[in-house]
Design a protein around this motif. Sequence first.
Motif, short mmCIF file in Angstrom:
data_model
loop_
_atom_site.label_atom_id
_atom_site.label_comp_id
_atom_site.label_asym_id
_atom_site.label_seq_id
_atom_site.Cartn_x
_atom_site.Cartn_y
_atom_site.Cartn_z
N SER A 169 -32.53 16.89 40.04
CA SER A 169 -33.50 17.36 40.57
C SER A 169 -33.10 18.47 41.82
N GLU A 170 -31.66 17.83 42.21
CA GLU A 170 -30.97 18.52 43.51
C GLU A 170 -29.65 18.85 43.04
N SER A 171 -29.18 19.85 43.65
CA SER A 171 -27.60 20.08 43.77
C SER A 171 -27.16 20.60 44.74
N PRO A 172 -26.64 19.77 45.92
CA PRO A 172 -26.29 20.32 47.25
C PRO A 172 -25.01 21.20 47.21
N ALA A 173 -24.03 20.73 46.28
CA ALA A 173 -22.86 21.83 46.18
C ALA A 173 -23.18 23.04 45.77
N GLU A 174 -24.07 23.36 44.94
CA GLU A 174 -24.62 24.57 44.57
C GLU A 174 -25.34 25.34 45.68
N GLN A 175 -26.18 24.58 46.40
CA GLN A 175 -27.11 24.93 47.75
C GLN A 175 -25.99 25.30 48.69
N MET A 176 -24.87 24.69 48.86
CA MET A 176 -24.05 24.90 49.70
C MET A 176 -23.17 26.14 49.60
N ALA A 178 -24.42 28.61 47.74
CA ALA A 178 -25.51 29.57 48.08
C ALA A 178 -25.87 30.15 49.59
N ASP A 179 -25.80 29.12 50.31
CA ASP A 179 -25.83 29.27 51.95
C ASP A 179 -24.69 29.75 52.35
N LEU A 180 -23.40 29.94 51.78
CA LEU A 180 -22.33 30.42 51.98
C LEU A 180 -22.16 32.05 51.88
N GLN A 181 -22.81 32.16 50.64
CA GLN A 181 -22.93 33.71 50.13
C GLN A 181 -23.96 34.33 50.99
N TRP A 191 -15.71 18.51 48.08
CA TRP A 191 -14.84 17.86 47.01
C TRP A 191 -14.28 18.84 46.08
N GLY A 192 -13.04 18.96 46.04
CA GLY A 192 -12.32 20.04 45.23
C GLY A 192 -12.82 20.37 43.77
N PRO A 193 -13.11 19.38 42.96
CA PRO A 193 -13.72 19.96 41.65
C PRO A 193 -15.00 20.50 41.82
N LEU A 194 -15.86 20.16 42.88
CA LEU A 194 -17.01 21.08 43.00
C LEU A 194 -16.94 22.41 43.53
N ALA A 195 -15.79 22.42 44.43
CA ALA A 195 -15.63 23.90 45.32
C ALA A 195 -15.00 24.58 44.22
N GLY A 196 -14.26 24.31 43.49
CA GLY A 196 -13.49 25.26 42.33
C GLY A 196 -14.48 25.79 41.49
N TYR A 197 -15.32 24.89 40.83
CA TYR A 197 -16.08 25.11 39.91
C TYR A 197 -17.28 26.07 40.38
N TYR A 198 -17.90 25.54 41.31
CA TYR A 198 -18.87 26.46 41.62
C TYR A 198 -18.59 27.72 42.19
N ALA A 199 -17.45 27.65 42.83
CA ALA A 199 -17.09 29.21 43.06
C ALA A 199 -16.69 30.12 42.16
N ARG A 200 -16.45 29.62 40.96
CA ARG A 200 -15.99 30.36 39.65
C ARG A 200 -17.39 30.67 39.01
N GLU A 201 -18.43 29.68 39.10
CA GLU A 201 -19.65 29.80 38.47
C GLU A 201 -20.65 30.97 39.18
N THR A 202 -20.55 30.93 40.37
CA THR A 202 -21.15 31.78 41.09
C THR A 202 -20.66 33.27 41.18
#
Length: 269
Positions: A169-176, A178-181, A191-202
């Motif tokens: 129901s929540e994804s703080p990493a994705e929200q972070m 999105a807020d950066l963009q 955490w690195g795996p989240l940072a690297g993955y969502y940077a690529r996905e977005t």
Amino acid sequence: MLSAAALGLCLVAAEAGAETDTSDLVSKDFFRVCADPANMPFSNQQEDGFENRIAQLFADKMGRPVQYTWFPQAVGFVRRTLAIGKCDVVIGFAQGHELVLNTNHYYTSAYAIVVPQGSEIADVDHLGDPRLQGRVLGVTAGSPPATHMARYGLIGDARGYKLMVDRRSESPAEQMLADLQAGEIEAAVLWGPLAGYYARETGAEVVVTPLLKEDGAPRLFYRITMGVRQGELSWKRELNSLIRRNQDEIDAILTEYGVPLVDEFGRAE
């Protein structure tokens, strides 16, 4: 949110020297995995995560089908899955947790700072950089980088994001990200795996830099292992052998998902 079986819970105890081997509890017919059903990029019920890919790799090598027990990686995850014999391995677990017996680590990653390309702070590589003073940084509340940020006086201007959530129901990493963009924060500390993955996905035009230069505790890099039940020494050795023999394929999967890899001492590879 952090996975590696909730990274923030780790860093205690180690394997006892003279345990009774209880590996006979491990299934001989299936590769039984305890996993979160909604925790990308680590795992999900559609088996899209890199831990799913590694689980399938090992199952193929062993000639057994994968069988999952799904449970959110929150309080009670190990107690309600691995500990009661519903499954035999957690694919990602930070080294040193007393709730499991750790295998050898199969990757090491670090927290990272994510900054838009072209930003004045795009080349920042440590939280003590004076250029971060007065800036709005996103950070996971209660995570190890938050301690360093408090030491440097950065928390007062920071925006906090939840640590432990039900990712269904929540994804703080994705929200972070999105807020950066959107320009609501000037950098994201993840955490690195989240940072690297969502940077690529977005598809965001950002720079992802592992934080490897912080002084003092807590450290910001972690060795990630697989977790089995205490006492399952033969099973641990079998998994260690699989890790050793298939490290190149594991690394290729991690790289595909954008995981920032560092050496076991927290140095850039």
